[in-house]
Each structure stands twice: as C-alpha cells, then as structure tokens.
Design a protein around this motif. Structure first.
Motif, PDB file in Angstrom:
ATOM      1  N   ALA A  35       0.875  -1.159   0.051  1.00 16.16           N
ATOM      2  CA  ALA A  35      -0.029   0.376  -0.024  1.00 16.16           C
ATOM      3  C   ALA A  35       1.009   1.261  -0.152  1.00 16.16           C
ATOM      4  CB  ALA A  35      -0.930   0.079   1.259  1.00 16.16           C
ATOM      5  N   SER A  36       1.823   1.322   0.730  1.00 15.99           N
ATOM      6  CA  SER A  36       2.851   2.363   0.908  1.00 15.99           C
ATOM      7  C   SER A  36       3.623   2.737  -0.615  1.00 15.99           C
ATOM      8  CB  SER A  36       3.707   2.339   2.029  1.00 15.99           C
ATOM      9  OG  SER A  36       3.141   2.186   3.213  1.00 15.99           O
ATOM     10  N   GLY A  37       4.032   1.370  -1.281  1.00 18.88           N
ATOM     11  CA  GLY A  37       4.716   1.515  -2.584  1.00 18.88           C
ATOM     12  C   GLY A  37       3.545   2.116  -3.494  1.00 18.88           C
ATOM     13  N   ALA A  38       2.447   1.511  -3.475  1.00 15.25           N
ATOM     14  CA  ALA A  38       1.359   2.199  -4.473  1.00 15.25           C
ATOM     15  C   ALA A  38       1.142   3.574  -4.136  1.00 15.25           C
ATOM     16  CB  ALA A  38       0.383   1.248  -4.171  1.00 15.25           C
ATOM     17  N   SER A  39       1.067   3.943  -3.012  1.00 10.57           N
ATOM     18  CA  SER A  39       0.979   5.434  -2.702  1.00 10.57           C
ATOM     19  C   SER A  39       1.769   6.348  -3.229  1.00 10.57           C
ATOM     20  CB  SER A  39       0.316   5.528  -1.263  1.00 10.57           C
ATOM     21  OG  SER A  39       1.639   5.363  -0.563  1.00 10.57           O
ATOM     22  N   PHE A  40       2.959   5.872  -2.983  1.00 13.81           N
ATOM     23  CA  PHE A  40       4.130   6.798  -3.671  1.00 13.81           C
ATOM     24  C   PHE A  40       4.080   6.906  -5.190  1.00 13.81           C
ATOM     25  CE2 PHE A  40       8.450   6.835  -5.338  1.00 13.81           C
ATOM     26  CZ  PHE A  40       8.570   8.265  -5.181  1.00 13.81           C
ATOM     27  N   GLY A  41       3.721   5.569  -5.689  1.00  8.52           N
ATOM     28  CA  GLY A  41       3.658   5.733  -7.133  1.00  8.52           C
ATOM     29  C   GLY A  41       2.671   6.687  -7.593  1.00  8.52           C
ATOM     30  N   GLY A  42       1.347   6.761  -6.940  1.00 10.13           N
ATOM     31  CA  GLY A  42       0.232   7.374  -7.510  1.00 10.13           C
ATOM     32  C   GLY A  42       0.883   8.852  -7.072  1.00 10.13           C
ATOM     33  N   VAL A  43       1.164   9.251  -6.145  1.00  6.34           N
ATOM     34  CA  VAL A  43       1.729  10.492  -5.664  1.00  6.34           C
ATOM     35  C   VAL A  43       2.957  11.282  -6.627  1.00  6.34           C
ATOM     36  CG1 VAL A  43       3.002  11.940  -3.732  1.00  6.34           C
ATOM     37  CG2 VAL A  43       1.065  10.374  -3.120  1.00  6.34           C
ATOM     38  N   LEU A  44       3.728  10.325  -6.917  1.00  2.00           N
ATOM     39  CA  LEU A  44       4.829  10.656  -7.813  1.00  2.00           C
ATOM     40  C   LEU A  44       4.145  11.180  -9.402  1.00  2.00           C
ATOM     41  CD1 LEU A  44       7.815  11.020  -8.471  1.00  2.00           C
ATOM     42  CD2 LEU A  44       7.980   8.541  -9.272  1.00  2.00           C
ATOM     43  N   ALA A  45       3.204  10.491  -9.850  1.00  4.57           N
ATOM     44  CA  ALA A  45       2.612  10.708 -10.999  1.00  4.57           C
ATOM     45  C   ALA A  45       1.881  12.205 -11.013  1.00  4.57           C
ATOM     46  CB  ALA A  45       1.553   9.831 -11.359  1.00  4.57           C
ATOM     47  N   LEU A  46       1.301  12.343  -9.816  1.00  4.47           N
ATOM     48  CA  LEU A  46       0.804  13.619  -9.373  1.00  4.47           C
ATOM     49  C   LEU A  46       1.725  14.735  -9.261  1.00  4.47           C
ATOM     50  CD1 LEU A  46      -2.131  12.591  -6.679  1.00  4.47           C
ATOM     51  CD2 LEU A  46      -2.597  13.239  -9.134  1.00  4.47           C
ATOM     52  N   LEU A  47       2.697  14.555  -8.638  1.00  2.00           N
ATOM     53  CA  LEU A  47       3.694  15.435  -8.374  1.00  2.00           C
ATOM     54  C   LEU A  47       4.282  15.857  -9.791  1.00  2.00           C
ATOM     55  CD1 LEU A  47       5.364  17.028  -6.356  1.00  2.00           C
ATOM     56  CD2 LEU A  47       7.014  15.189  -6.467  1.00  2.00           C
ATOM     57  N   LEU A  48       4.503  14.865 -10.790  1.00  2.00           N
ATOM     58  CA  LEU A  48       5.020  15.238 -12.082  1.00  2.00           C
ATOM     59  C   LEU A  48       3.900  15.818 -12.999  1.00  2.00           C
ATOM     60  CD1 LEU A  48       7.533  12.152 -12.520  1.00  2.00           C
ATOM     61  CD2 LEU A  48       7.936  14.537 -11.757  1.00  2.00           C
ATOM     62  N   GLY A  49       2.778  15.909 -12.542  1.00  2.00           N
ATOM     63  CA  GLY A  49       1.749  16.433 -13.369  1.00  2.00           C
ATOM     64  C   GLY A  49       1.104  15.545 -14.539  1.00  2.00           C
ATOM     65  N   LEU A  50       1.295  14.265 -14.355  1.00  2.00           N
ATOM     66  CA  LEU A  50       0.764  13.398 -15.472  1.00  2.00           C
ATOM     67  C   LEU A  50      -0.507  13.139 -15.123  1.00  2.00           C
ATOM     68  CD1 LEU A  50       3.958  10.886 -15.062  1.00  2.00           C
ATOM     69  CD2 LEU A  50       3.845  12.855 -16.496  1.00  2.00           C
ATOM     70  N   GLY A  51      -1.181  12.587 -16.237  1.00  2.00           N
ATOM     71  CA  GLY A  51      -2.665  12.343 -16.276  1.00  2.00           C
ATOM     72  C   GLY A  51      -2.908  11.212 -15.100  1.00  2.00           C
ATOM     73  N   SER A  52      -4.356  10.820 -15.235  1.00  2.00           N
ATOM     74  CA  SER A  52      -5.183   9.937 -14.377  1.00  2.00           C
ATOM     75  C   SER A  52      -4.375   8.358 -14.845  1.00  2.00           C
ATOM     76  CB  SER A  52      -6.425   9.836 -14.526  1.00  2.00           C
ATOM     77  OG  SER A  52      -7.027   9.842 -15.881  1.00  2.00           O
ATOM     78  N   PHE A  53      -4.194   8.136 -16.029  1.00  2.00           N
ATOM     79  CA  PHE A  53      -3.588   6.694 -16.517  1.00  2.00           C
ATOM     80  C   PHE A  53      -2.161   6.870 -15.754  1.00  2.00           C
ATOM     81  CE2 PHE A  53      -1.422   4.234 -19.193  1.00  2.00           C
ATOM     82  CZ  PHE A  53      -2.034   2.945 -19.543  1.00  2.00           C
ATOM     83  N   ALA A  54      -1.448   7.602 -15.715  1.00  2.00           N
ATOM     84  CA  ALA A  54      -0.407   7.381 -14.982  1.00  2.00           C
ATOM     85  C   ALA A  54      -0.181   7.318 -13.660  1.00  2.00           C
ATOM     86  CB  ALA A  54       0.735   8.753 -15.594  1.00  2.00           C
ATOM     87  N   VAL A  55      -1.262   8.097 -13.032  1.00  2.00           N
ATOM     88  CA  VAL A  55      -1.349   7.914 -11.777  1.00  2.00           C
ATOM     89  C   VAL A  55      -1.766   6.507 -11.226  1.00  2.00           C
ATOM     90  CG1 VAL A  55      -2.985   8.418  -9.631  1.00  2.00           C
ATOM     91  CG2 VAL A  55      -2.191  10.084 -11.265  1.00  2.00           C
ATOM     92  N   VAL A  56      -2.918   5.713 -12.259  1.00  2.00           N
ATOM     93  CA  VAL A  56      -3.042   4.412 -11.964  1.00  2.00           C
ATOM     94  C   VAL A  56      -1.746   3.674 -12.162  1.00  2.00           C
ATOM     95  CG1 VAL A  56      -4.452   2.677 -12.606  1.00  2.00           C
ATOM     96  CG2 VAL A  56      -5.493   4.816 -12.179  1.00  2.00           C
ATOM     97  N   GLY A  57      -1.382   3.721 -13.219  1.00  2.00           N
ATOM     98  CA  GLY A  57      -0.077   2.857 -13.519  1.00  2.00           C
ATOM     99  C   GLY A  57       1.104   2.987 -12.774  1.00  2.00           C
ATOM    100  N   GLY A  58       1.293   4.108 -12.025  1.00  2.00           N
ATOM    101  CA  GLY A  58       2.511   4.351 -11.098  1.00  2.00           C
ATOM    102  C   GLY A  58       2.169   3.812  -9.848  1.00  2.00           C
ATOM    103  N   ALA A  59       0.801   3.645  -9.618  1.00  2.00           N
ATOM    104  CA  ALA A  59       0.600   3.194  -8.279  1.00  2.00           C
ATOM    105  C   ALA A  59       0.597   1.685  -8.356  1.00  2.00           C
ATOM    106  CB  ALA A  59      -0.787   3.702  -7.850  1.00  2.00           C
TER     107      ALA A  59
END
Length: 359
Positions: free
Chosen positions: A122-146
């Motif tokens: 859960a912590s790893g997935a949360s960082f992946g989503g946060v990283l995508a949001l921080l980089l300004g990527l789209g919702s697809f990247a948030v899901v994929g990063g998480a």
C-alpha cells in the motif's frame, strides 16, 4: 493412516468444531451475504443528493437487457448509469479485494492484527500515485504508477524474506515494515516539495482515498488485478487451513508452506496494488471486515474468505454512499473508514474476542 490434505483442512484447528459450526453449518450463509451485497449495491444506486425512486432504478437497469417501457427520465439514466454504477462497481471490487487480502494475510501470519498494509504494498502504491501527481501526469499515469510501485514494493519484501531461511514469516513482516516506512518517507518528501497551491491539495485528497473519479475504465483497470488475485486466494483457501497446523505438518500433508505463502502474498499484493491505484489509500477495511467474517462464519477459511470478499464489498459501498451524502462536500473514504472502523473494531473485539480466537 495419514489423512489427505483437504481432509486435514476440514479437521484442522482452523475449522471450528462442533455441529453446525464447521463449513457445512456455515456455508449456507454465503447466499445470504451475496443477497445482502446486491441489496446494498441497489440501494447505493438509488440514494444520493438526487434520489432515484427504487422502482424506476430497477426498471432502468432491467431496460438495459430486456424490452421495458421507458418510464424514467434522462437525468435519472445519467445519474444511475454514468455516475453511480461505475462508482458502486468500484467500491464492491476495492472493498472486496482489501477485505479478502486482510483475511488471507491474517491466516498466513496467524495474527488477527495483520492487514494488507503490513507487506508494504500500500505504501509503495501510494508513492507511485503521488509521484505521478507531482510530475503533473494524467490519471492513467497515476493508476499505472501506483500499480507499478506496489509490485516493486512486493519484490523488495520478497527479496528481504529470502535473507533468512529459518524465519520466513518474521523476515517478511520486517521487510514489509521497512519497505512501508521507506515509501512512506518518500511520500512525505513528495508532499514537502509539492506546490502548496496546485499540487499538494490533489495529493492529500488522493492519499485520503476517494471513488469520486470512478469511471468504467477504472472499473476494468481494478477488476483485472483484484479478480485475478481473488481467484488465486480463493483457489488456495483450503491450504490456509493446512498452514494453521504449522510448517512441519503442512509439509507432511503435501502442502509446501513457503511456496503457498509466497503465492498468497503475491495475490494479496496484486489486489492491494489494484485497489490503491484506483481509490487511493483506504484503511481499516482489511482489518475490520475479516473479523466480521470470522465472527459470522467461523475460522474455516473455505467459507471465511469468500464471505470476507462479499462483506468487504458491501461495507465499502455503504461507506462510499455515506461519504457522498452526509455533507455538502464529499468526505474522503480514509476518514470515514477510520472514524467508523476504529470504534467499531474496539467494540467488536471487546464483545467477541473469546468466540473468534479461543481456537
């Protein structure tokens, strides 16, 4: 003469003894849980700030498959099919996956306080989503990063678990704790460097958990890992009964404990990563619901695990319905699950600790 593994699973300490308390006495409750879950889902489709009459809602749903005279309005159709239906489907999947994962992990570690958070996914997935949001990527990247970072966290935990062949469970718990702390620190750093005006609010809201952006695409994205992981866990549920006998007895009965644990952990990680990817961090579901399932069905994992999946889906659907109806602005799921789950969990333990864990 040595009993077969399925027979041992039935007779193991994990299955409550006595007439009417084993799998045969508990299994009839599964249709009841399934029916209750369907009722909760239908109620969630009808309830909200725009209330859809139940009869119109049922006719609307039936009209998608059968020739039914159209009596509902266009607004009702939009609200039910385009807004609420994907959200309800997503809550059923996420709640069921987290609850099933928690129940499986509590059986694997033989510890009632274990939840999907313990393996660090859960912590790893949360960082992946946060990283995508921080980089300004789209919702697809948030899901994929998480999803990607969730599986990366699992790989790290599994590698740590191989460092000591004598205590695999202990090493996995320690590995999950260390990995979770590491990714939690990275999330904190990302929040620290995020723009407080444009980036930080979206990061905080996502971390608190929400299904407000549910779409059919997200339903499909979540369904693949969650249902795949659930299929593996449910297929191996009788082996959890064998594992409760201890590694030596499980090996003697033909169940490889290390391999079985690793497969179950991978399946739980798959469900957890898929859930966090589409809903953010939703706590307490994987801890509270398995206790409810154990209380209502007993400790036989063959019945307890599918019950946990159904109860978890209904539970999160109720929570999500409350989150969008209680106040003018939507309450994040993580807040409600903690506010409702923590006191409920304390009461549950106080009233039923002997019934649930005496065996």
């Amino acid at each position: 003469m040595t009993a077969s593994a399925p027979e041992a699973a039935t007779a193991s300490p994990a299955a409550p003894g006595g007439p009417g308390t084993g799998a045969r006495g508990r299994r009839p409750r599964l249709p009841l849980f399934a029916a209750a879950t369907v009722v909760v889902a239908l109620a969630a489709l009808a309830l909200g700030r725009y209330v859809v009459p139940p009869n119109e809602m049922v006719r609307l749903l039936a009209g998608q498959f059968f020739p039914v005279d159209r009596t509902w309005t266009g607004v009702e159709e939009t609200v039910v099919l385009d807004v609420r239906l994907p959200r309800v489907l997503l809550s059923l999947l996420v709640g069921g996956g987290l609850a099933l994962g928690g129940a499986a992990l509590q059986g694997v570690f033989r510890n009632p306080l274990v939840s999907p958070d313990v393996i660090g996914v859960a912590s790893g997935a949360s960082f992946g989503g946060v990283l995508a949001l921080l980089l300004g990527l789209g919702s697809f990247a948030v899901v994929g990063g998480a999803f990607g970072f969730g599986l990366l966290a699992l790989a790290v935990v599994m590698l740590i678990g191989r460092l000591n062949s004598g205590s695999p469970i202990l090493m996995i718990v320690l590995g999950g704790t260390v990995t979770g702390a590491f990714f939690t620190a990275l999330v904190s750093f990302a929040k620290y460097v995020a723009d407080p005006e444009s980036q930080l609010p979206s990061i905080v809201f996502w971390l608190l958990g929400s299904l407000a952006t549910a779409t059919y695409a997200k339903v499909v994205t979540a369904a693949v890992p969650i249902l795949a992981g659930a299929a593996v866990v449910l297929a191996l549920r009788w082996r959890l009964n064998v594992l409760s006998l201890g590694d030596d007895d499980a090996t003697a009965l033909g169940v490889p404990p290390r391999l079985t644990r690793n497969v179950l952990l991978c399946a739980v990680a798959l469900m957890t990563a898929g859930s966090v990817a589409v809903a953010g961090l939703v706590g307490w579901v994987g801890l509270v619901v398995p206790h409810l399932a154990r209380l209502w069905t007993g400790s036989d994992h063959r019945v307890q695990l599918p019950s946990a999946f159904l109860i978890g889906g209904a539970y999160l659907t109720v929570i999500d319905t409350l989150s969008r109806t209680l106040t003018a602005t939507e309450i994040p799921l993580g807040i409600l699950t903690a506010v409702i789950g923590a006191p409920f969990f304390i009461v549950l333990l106080a009233r039923s600790r002997d019934r649930m864990w005496s065996q």
